[in-house]
Design a protein around this motif. Sequence first.
Motif, PDB file in Angstrom:
ATOM      1  N   ASP A 133       2.352  -8.835  35.587  1.00  0.00           N
ATOM      2  CA  ASP A 133       3.729  -8.361  35.443  1.00  0.00           C
ATOM      3  C   ASP A 133       3.824  -6.837  35.441  1.00  0.00           C
ATOM      4  OD1 ASP A 133       6.663  -8.575  34.561  1.00  0.00           O
ATOM      5  OD2 ASP A 133       5.760  -7.475  32.888  1.00  0.00           O
ATOM      6  N   ILE A 134       2.878  -6.164  34.805  1.00  0.00           N
ATOM      7  CA  ILE A 134       2.956  -4.705  34.722  1.00  0.00           C
ATOM      8  C   ILE A 134       2.386  -4.035  35.973  1.00  0.00           C
ATOM      9  CG2 ILE A 134       2.900  -4.724  32.217  1.00  0.00           C
ATOM     10  CD1 ILE A 134      -0.009  -3.888  32.316  1.00  0.00           C
ATOM     11  N   GLY A 135       1.887  -4.809  36.913  1.00  0.00           N
ATOM     12  CA  GLY A 135       1.421  -4.254  38.176  1.00  0.00           C
ATOM     13  C   GLY A 135      -0.059  -3.918  38.220  1.00  0.00           C
ATOM     14  N   THR A 136      -0.783  -4.180  37.140  1.00  0.00           N
ATOM     15  CA  THR A 136      -2.209  -3.851  37.098  1.00  0.00           C
ATOM     16  C   THR A 136      -3.002  -4.601  38.157  1.00  0.00           C
ATOM     17  OG1 THR A 136      -2.052  -3.465  34.711  1.00  0.00           O
ATOM     18  CG2 THR A 136      -4.256  -3.801  35.614  1.00  0.00           C
ATOM     19  N   MET A 137      -2.539  -5.799  38.512  1.00  0.00           N
ATOM     20  CA  MET A 137      -3.288  -6.635  39.447  1.00  0.00           C
ATOM     21  C   MET A 137      -2.960  -6.329  40.915  1.00  0.00           C
ATOM     22  SD  MET A 137      -5.073  -8.263  37.297  1.00  0.00           S
ATOM     23  CE  MET A 137      -5.909  -9.388  38.397  1.00  0.00           C
ATOM     24  N   ASN A 138      -2.116  -5.340  41.145  1.00  0.00           N
ATOM     25  CA  ASN A 138      -1.773  -5.015  42.541  1.00  0.00           C
ATOM     26  C   ASN A 138      -1.861  -3.518  42.807  1.00  0.00           C
ATOM     27  OD1 ASN A 138      -1.006  -5.701  45.185  1.00  0.00           O
ATOM     28  ND2 ASN A 138       1.139  -5.263  44.763  1.00  0.00           N
ATOM     29  N   LEU A 139      -2.787  -2.859  42.122  1.00  0.00           N
ATOM     30  CA  LEU A 139      -2.978  -1.436  42.388  1.00  0.00           C
ATOM     31  C   LEU A 139      -3.461  -1.243  43.818  1.00  0.00           C
ATOM     32  CD1 LEU A 139      -4.717  -0.334  39.051  1.00  0.00           C
ATOM     33  CD2 LEU A 139      -2.306  -0.127  39.692  1.00  0.00           C
ATOM     34  N   ASP A 140      -2.909  -0.263  44.491  1.00  0.00           N
ATOM     35  CA  ASP A 140      -3.239   0.024  45.894  1.00  0.00           C
ATOM     36  C   ASP A 140      -2.922  -1.146  46.815  1.00  0.00           C
ATOM     37  OD1 ASP A 140      -4.281   2.587  45.188  1.00  0.00           O
ATOM     38  OD2 ASP A 140      -6.201   1.658  44.664  1.00  0.00           O
ATOM     39  N   GLY A 141      -2.032  -2.043  46.363  1.00  0.00           N
ATOM     40  CA  GLY A 141      -1.611  -3.157  47.202  1.00  0.00           C
ATOM     41  C   GLY A 141      -2.666  -4.210  47.427  1.00  0.00           C
ATOM     42  N   ILE A 142      -3.638  -4.299  46.522  1.00  0.00           N
ATOM     43  CA  ILE A 142      -4.772  -5.184  46.724  1.00  0.00           C
ATOM     44  C   ILE A 142      -4.390  -6.663  46.804  1.00  0.00           C
ATOM     45  CG2 ILE A 142      -5.324  -5.441  44.276  1.00  0.00           C
ATOM     46  CD1 ILE A 142      -8.266  -5.334  45.047  1.00  0.00           C
ATOM     47  N   THR A 143      -3.264  -7.033  46.177  1.00  0.00           N
ATOM     48  CA  THR A 143      -2.838  -8.446  46.216  1.00  0.00           C
ATOM     49  C   THR A 143      -1.508  -8.617  46.938  1.00  0.00           C
ATOM     50  OG1 THR A 143      -1.912  -8.176  43.978  1.00  0.00           O
ATOM     51  CG2 THR A 143      -4.116  -9.126  44.146  1.00  0.00           C
ATOM     52  N   ASP A 144      -1.205  -7.703  47.832  1.00  0.00           N
ATOM     53  CA  ASP A 144       0.027  -7.837  48.621  1.00  0.00           C
ATOM     54  C   ASP A 144       0.062  -9.145  49.393  1.00  0.00           C
ATOM     55  OD1 ASP A 144       1.216  -5.518  47.798  1.00  0.00           O
ATOM     56  OD2 ASP A 144       0.723  -4.356  49.596  1.00  0.00           O
ATOM     57  N   ASP A 145      -1.121  -9.651  49.759  1.00  0.00           N
ATOM     58  CA  ASP A 145      -1.175 -10.878  50.557  1.00  0.00           C
ATOM     59  C   ASP A 145      -0.701 -12.099  49.782  1.00  0.00           C
ATOM     60  OD1 ASP A 145      -3.635 -10.288  49.075  1.00  0.00           O
ATOM     61  OD2 ASP A 145      -4.360 -12.197  49.874  1.00  0.00           O
ATOM     62  N   LEU A 146      -0.630 -11.990  48.457  1.00  0.00           N
ATOM     63  CA  LEU A 146      -0.180 -13.110  47.640  1.00  0.00           C
ATOM     64  C   LEU A 146       1.328 -13.103  47.397  1.00  0.00           C
ATOM     65  CD1 LEU A 146      -2.953 -13.232  44.865  1.00  0.00           C
ATOM     66  CD2 LEU A 146      -2.843 -14.500  47.018  1.00  0.00           C
ATOM     67  N   ILE A 147       1.969 -11.973  47.658  1.00  0.00           N
ATOM     68  CA  ILE A 147       3.397 -11.846  47.374  1.00  0.00           C
ATOM     69  C   ILE A 147       4.207 -12.510  48.483  1.00  0.00           C
ATOM     70  CG2 ILE A 147       5.294 -10.231  46.982  1.00  0.00           C
ATOM     71  CD1 ILE A 147       3.250  -8.220  45.977  1.00  0.00           C
ATOM     72  N   PRO A 148       5.053 -13.464  48.142  1.00  0.00           N
ATOM     73  CA  PRO A 148       5.824 -14.177  49.168  1.00  0.00           C
ATOM     74  C   PRO A 148       6.887 -13.295  49.812  1.00  0.00           C
ATOM     75  CG  PRO A 148       6.534 -14.839  46.976  1.00  0.00           C
ATOM     76  CD  PRO A 148       5.321 -13.981  46.776  1.00  0.00           C
ATOM     77  N   ASP A 149       7.235 -13.626  51.033  1.00  0.00           N
ATOM     78  CA  ASP A 149       8.302 -12.902  51.731  1.00  0.00           C
ATOM     79  C   ASP A 149       9.596 -13.026  50.936  1.00  0.00           C
ATOM     80  OD1 ASP A 149       6.508 -12.331  53.741  1.00  0.00           O
ATOM     81  OD2 ASP A 149       7.150 -13.999  55.021  1.00  0.00           O
ATOM     82  N   GLY A 150      10.301 -11.940  50.826  1.00  0.00           N
ATOM     83  CA  GLY A 150      11.578 -11.959  50.122  1.00  0.00           C
ATOM     84  C   GLY A 150      11.486 -11.546  48.668  1.00  0.00           C
TER      85      GLY A 150
END
Length: 222
Positions: A133-150
């Motif tokens: 939730d706080i964004g720690t798991m997506n630093l530098d967009g590392i988990t962008d592939d998990l984020i759904p469209d929209g």
Amino acid sequence: MNLSEVTYPKDTKSRVQNLLVQEARRQPKPIPRWRKPAMLTFAGLALAGTTAAGVYVALAPVDDKRDIRCYYHADITTRLPVTGKPGETRPPYITTGTFITGFDTKNNPNPDDKNAGMKQIADPINQCSRSWDIGTMNLDGITDDLIPDGFVSPPQGPRGDRVVPEEANMDQNGNPLYPGPDNLALGHYVPFLTACVVDNTVAVIPGPAEVCAQLGIPALEK
């Protein structure tokens, strides 16, 4: 093929049957659409893959739950590059925990215990959901592939007066991410998470209930 036709290791069949019964009786609270796994079936809780032969849910307890691993992906081996440091890598997870308020580190009675002064975590899913939730798991967009469209990620910067959807303050099981009546969530994407066991440590991995079996590791025994 039904459960009675599958050959299991000794004493496993009854545990699988009990697991299926427990899941069937559960009445989970509604969760935000973007936190639901793409595919989740009761069959997947007991069997993984397209064939059932010899594949079953392994459960393992973890006595010490003070240090929780939150994995970026359903990958427990691939180390990740360190931004700005060519050649250096880091684990495929971060560790998280909760310190005991007022713990005196200078007078630690167990100096050899690396987790001294930390609480046992009763809800590892909730704990790692906060890190997402706080964004720690997506630093530098590392988990962008998990984020759904929209999905709309929150803007950078402090919480301030930003309006966050009410359901963003709840985890996938309907439990508040943070104590108190206020919505303290930042609103970053939180995938569906499953608690497994790696190296006798709780490993919270993005993916549906069968992800532990797919990775060849046991699910956390509750």
